[in-house]
Scaffold this active site. Structure first.
Site, PDB file in Angstrom:
ATOM      1  N   GLU A 433       0.802  -1.228   0.000  1.00 20.08           N
ATOM      2  CA  GLU A 433       0.000   0.000   0.000  1.00 20.08           C
ATOM      3  C   GLU A 433       0.832   1.274   0.000  1.00 20.08           C
ATOM      4  O   GLU A 433       0.743   2.091   0.910  1.00 20.08           O
ATOM      5  CB  GLU A 433      -0.977  -0.024   1.184  1.00 20.08           C
ATOM      6  CG  GLU A 433      -1.929  -1.186   1.031  1.00 20.08           C
ATOM      7  CD  GLU A 433      -3.066  -1.207   2.042  1.00 20.08           C
ATOM      8  OE1 GLU A 433      -4.182  -1.514   1.634  1.00 20.08           O
ATOM      9  OE2 GLU A 433      -2.817  -0.939   3.220  1.00 20.08           O
ATOM     10  N   GLU A 503      -4.126 -10.512  -0.299  1.00 20.20           N
ATOM     11  CA  GLU A 503      -5.019 -10.478   0.869  1.00 20.20           C
ATOM     12  C   GLU A 503      -6.418 -10.809   0.379  1.00 20.20           C
ATOM     13  O   GLU A 503      -6.860 -10.276  -0.647  1.00 20.20           O
ATOM     14  CB  GLU A 503      -5.018  -9.090   1.527  1.00 20.20           C
ATOM     15  CG  GLU A 503      -3.685  -8.706   2.132  1.00 20.20           C
ATOM     16  CD  GLU A 503      -3.676  -7.290   2.712  1.00 20.20           C
ATOM     17  OE1 GLU A 503      -4.733  -6.794   3.124  1.00 20.20           O
ATOM     18  OE2 GLU A 503      -2.580  -6.692   2.726  1.00 20.20           O
TER      19      GLU A 503
END
Ligand code: GAL
Ligand code: MG
Length: 973
Positions: A433, A503
């Site tokens: 991220e 994820e």
């Protein structure tokens, strides 16, 4: 102004400064002879890095975080947001800075040696002083830093070692991972010595075909390398000698002035036992550096796994096999020590993961302690090793900020330099991220050159176009992508690389719905290869309720089975008085903070079953081996036949000798009765031969197949009136609250964050007002019509109470108006007298299960105390459900009680809590159990999904408006 050159650099606000005086990272592993410096250090916490150090010392345990050791600087949890407003590379003036000091007695026999300090990890800036003199500085909270102290200490004498750890810095902006903020030294500190002539690095490459290549780098701190040095190796009992044709610098006298020696060892191991996550075969390797006279100057120890990793087309192959990645994201976490985790704890994490069918770990979101990779090598995991880069809050600005370029390359390269010899690591990750920018490409370029043997992934690059072939990601590794998008991509003809979600299936609270659907798609869609569940831990910190403090290291034993001891609770965001925080979003793991498995883990275990029942055919039960590399010989089985009459028959099962992918029919050891209702066959599979992660007898999976469907149900109507009160509510000696309609559940985290709970509240489903419309008696039968009014609609509900042999049958009908589309449940709720503390049921169990999370809970006869049915999710919510229940009894020790029979397999829950009780509190310890039982039986119950972060449950698990029917019989035992 400070005279200290390290402080004068103001390294906490200089992203260009990633280190000073720090030794290059390497993969040399010298085990014996180090001087451990763990333990209590003198400690003081300054308000800022340039505040003066006073004379007032306390103490702090290393490795440990001061935020959990009695200081006023407490843990704080934020997800995306930075905990301070300063833009990168700034940090706040109020900047807790821990000063750690201790004496070190440098061994006398280290005279003439090169003396190195290793600090395992410190967050986020580490400054090192020896006897007041600067020795070095380092950043990257999750990698070790080494400093050459040879010129700063004197063997046989005592030195004062000071480690100053600055909590906030420019580096905090690229360590903005979703976890608690702490400060401290989280991994071990030690001092070791080598000869000046030493191994500077060792790179081991071991291939599936038995080829072994070891590249050594040799240096001498005195400068030029001495003539005649050479290296040798020993692989188990095989001696390896240096590749002469590769010699560059070590033999020829005219090259003695070279300062970097390079040497290669080479061998081919015949009939090599290859490494994979199922059979992680390792060979011990010792690499020695010799002086010209043969004496040993330095030694490095390795465990070598022979294996290949490659991407062919859109498949990730390990040793040529397209292995499924059954992964989990794991943070460094411990409820007592924050981020300092011991070897025993890491091992326990991995052992538990093996037992629940996981074969892969993503080290979210930073390199772990070296020990973790040793354990992964040894126990068998495929690892995505992730660099310590997450700039979530300011991702876009930082990804291309040249001031951070060095930090990106530094963090990625140092991880690779350290970890490259681990067979378990099959993929490097550039971080998490942090958008995608030139800084990533720079780091990617370094890795591709340095280690071409492994693929690289980075979600931030891959997300722009899963099919792109020119970015920093060799794998399409999205997070929380809708399953239909993944399938569509795999079927599109555009797919260029493996799709493995970094994820998915967000495990917050009562969650992980549709996991089985995901895996059904993965296993049937070429191009899909698995993913990593988010995440392993619920990061609840053990907290004393009285003073709001973390308990810290003294808390061992103050929790059990997922629950904190009285007077304690699992703290989440906001519980330490933080004003900026993200609440319970930190409690999103498949295990409780004490590592107690959540029920969803049993689902995962079943989905990962190595042996499965494929079919029931006339020749018998067809079994299949679903592993990639192993036979079934390490497993044994027991057949269980559950009959509707309450009996369970068992027989030993002989598992066939199957290679991976093979199937075979085995005879059914039972005569299946001709009639009598449902018959379910379960194969209870256990470990036959002890595994490093499980003793013999450990259950591995429980595949199941239905052999016969249910029989027609018939009640005998009797002539006896059913008693109701003036409101049309059933009067029953064992019920304290009569059955009424329920459309509400205590919202799960998914319901809350996915917006469903808000809708339900807006409709008024949590506070429906019942108004009886009519009560009609007809013989003994009573028909009650009632209206349940929400704020925006009214549900018409009819209950027909018919006296039947032994009790009453309740036929129900609820008509949901069109706007009540997609509610939490439609069903009955009632409460019992106290004392009925045991639930026996025929249905799915024993684990908690829901319509979209039931694979791990086979149909059978189950029995549990009522208090054990409830799952203690940190933030109370819907809990304790059992799916597919056909009938149950709730009984007292003297076997009195009630029996319920349902018209079809239904969702049932029996707990001590009303939905309103659960909704009213924020932590498990605030719940006050009721003496009786709250019983829900649902015509329909909404699936759990994963909407707290990711896709909601699928339409087939949602509840449509319109008419719902259900029927059940209540009898007294
Ligand atoms: C992801 C992130 C994780 C975590 C998760 C939500 O976006 O990579 O670190 O924040 O969401 O729990
Ligand atoms: Mg994040």
């Amino acid at each position: 102004m400070t005279s200290d050159p390290l402080l004068a650099l103001r390294p906490w606000e200089s992203p260009e400064v990633t280190s000073w005086g720090r030794l290059p990272m390497n993969a040399v592993d010298r085990r014996p002879g180090a001087l451990p410096l763990d333990g209590d250090w003198r400690f003081q916490l300054l308000s800022a890095p340039d505040a003066p150090v006073g004379g007032d010392w306390g103490s702090s345990y290393v490795p440990g975080v001061w935020t959990m050791q009695g200081t006023d600087d407490l843990p704080q949890y934020t997800n995306v947001r930075m905990p301070f407003p300063d833009f990168p590379p700034g940090s706040p003036d109020a900047n807790p800075t821990g000063v750690y000091e201790r004496e070190v007695d440098v061994p006398t026999d280290w005279a003439g040696r090169r003396i190195v300090l290793q600090v395992g990890a410190a967050e986020s800036v580490l400054l090192v002083h020896v006897d007041g003199k600067p020795a070095g500085l380092s950043k990257d909270s999750h990698l070790a830093a080494e400093f050459d102290l040879t010129d700063l200490v004197r063997p046989g004498e005592r030195s004062v070692l000071r480690l100053t750890v600055v909590k906030w810095s420019d580096a905090s902006h690229i360590e903005d991972q979703d976890q608690w903020w702490h400060g401290g030294i989280t991994r071990s500190v030690l001092l070791y010595a080598t000869e000046p002539l030493h191994l500077a690095d060792v790179t081991v490459r071991a291939r599936q075909n038995g080829e072994l290549r070891i590249d050594c780098q040799v240096r001498d701190t005195r400068g030029a390398l001495p003539a005649g040095w050479y290296v040798s190796g020993e692989l188990e009992d095989r001696l390896l000698t240096q590749d002469r044709e590769f010699d560059r610098v070590n033999i020829e006298d005219d090259r003695v002035s070279d300062f970097l020696g390079e040497a290669r060892l080479h061998a081919t191991v015949p009939e090599v036992r290859t490494w994979n996550a199922e059979t992680p075969e390792l060979y011990d390797l010792t690499v020695r550096l010799h002086h010209s006279d043969g004496t040993v100057a330095d030694t490095s120890y390795h465990r070598v796994g022979f294996r290949d990793v490659e991407i062919v087309g859109r498949d990730l192959l390990v040793n040529g096999e397209r292995v499924y990645i059954r992964g989990v994201n794991r943070h460094d976490f411990h409820p007592l020590t924050g981020r300092a985790v011991s070897y025993e704890d890491m091992r326990a994490d991995l052992v538990l993961l093996k037992r629940f069918g996981f074969n892969a770990i993503r080290t979210s979101h930073y390199p772990n302690d070296p020990t973790l990779y040793d354990l992964a090598d040894e126990l068998g995991f495929y690892v995505v090793d992730e660099a310590d880069i997450e700039s979530h809050d300011h991702a876009h600005e930082i990804a291309d900020d040249p001031r951070y370029l060095n930090a990106f390359v530094d963090r990625v390269s140092r991880m690779v330099l350290r970890d490259k010899n681990h067979p378990s690591i099959i993929i490097w990750s550039l971080g998490n991220e942090s958008d995608y920018g030139a800084n990533h490409d720079a780091a990617a370029g370094w890795v591709r050159r340095h280690d071409p043997t492994r693929p690289l992934q980075y979600e931030g690059a891959a997300k722009l176009d899963w099919a792109a072939t020119d970015d920093a990601s060799d794998i399409a590794c999205p997070m929380y992508a809708p399953l239909e998008d993944c399938v569509a991509h795999a079927l599109s003809g555009r797919q260029t690389k493996p799709l493995i979600q970094c994820e998915y299936s967000h495990a917050m609270g009562n969650s992980n719905g549709t996991l089985a659907d995901h895996w059904a798609a993965i296993e049937s869609t070429p191009g899909l290869q698995g993913g990593f569940i988010w995440e392993f831990w619920d990061h609840g910190i053990l907290q004393r309720v009285s003073d709001g403090r973390p308990v810290g290291r003294a808390g061992a034993g103050l929790y059990d089975n997922g629950v904190a001891a009285p007077g304690h609770r699992w703290a989440y965001g906001g519980d330490f008085g933080e004003t900026i925080h993200d609440g319970a979003f930190i409690a999103d793991g498949v295990v409780f903070p004490d590592r107690t498995p959540k029920p969803s883990l049993y689902e995962h275990r079943e989905i990962a079953a190595p042996v499965r029942i494929e079919a029931f055919k006339h020749e018998g039960i067809v079994l299949g081996n679903h592993q990639h590399f192993r036979g079934l010989d390490w497993l044994s089985g027991t057949w269980e036949l559950a009959l509707a009459d309450g009996r369970t028959l068992t027989a030993p099962a002989a598992l066939p000798d199957l290679r991976p992918g093979e199937t075979a029919a085995v005879p059914l050891p039972f005569e299946v009765p001709r009639d009598g209702g449902e018959v379910w066959l379960t194969l209870r599979v256990t470990v036959a031969e002890e595994q490093p992660w499980a003793p013999a007898g450990t259950e591995v999976c429980v595949p199941q197949i239905r052999l016969r469907g249910p029989a027609e149900r018939a009640d005998t109507v009797v002539d006896r009136p059913v008693e109701v009160d003036g409101e049309g509510l059933l009067i029953h000696p064992l019920l304290t609250v009569a059955p009424t309609l329920s459309l509400w559940r205590a919202p799960t985290d998914n319901d809350e964050l996915g917006g469903m709970a808000l809708r339900w509240r807006t409709w008024g489903l949590d506070s429906l007002v019942r108004k009886v419309v009519s009560v009609r008696e007809d013989g003994g039968r009573v028909t009650v019509v009632a209206e349940y009014a929400g704020t925006t609609g009214v549900v018409r509900h009819r209950q027909v109470l018919t006296p039947v042999e032994g009790g009453v049958r309740i036929d129900e009908e609820a008509e949901l108006p069109a706007e009540f589309d997609d509610v939490a449940r439609v069903g009955s709720v009632f409460e019992t007298v106290p004392g009925l503390d045991l639930l026996d049921w025929f249905g799915q169990g024993p684990w908690e299960s829901y319509p979209d999370r039931g694979a791990g809970a086979p149909v059978g006869h189950h029995s549990l105390p009522v208090d054990e049915l409830f799952t203690p999710y940190l933030r109370p919510q819907e809990s304790g459900g059992r799916h597919g229940v056909r009938r149950f009894t709730l009984s007292a020790p003297d076997a009195t009680g009630l029996a319920v029979e349902l018209d079809a397999p239904r969702q049932v829950s029996v707990t001590r809590h009303r939905a309103a009780d659960l909704t009213a509190v924020t932590h498990h310890d605030e719940l006050v159990p009721r003496a009786g039982c709250v019983v829900h039986l649902d015509a329909a119950h909404r699936g759990l999904g994963t909407a707290s972060c990711g896709p909601d449950t699928f339409p087939e698990y949602r509840i449509a408006a319109g008419v719902h029917h259900w029927s059940w019989t209540l009898r007294v035992l």
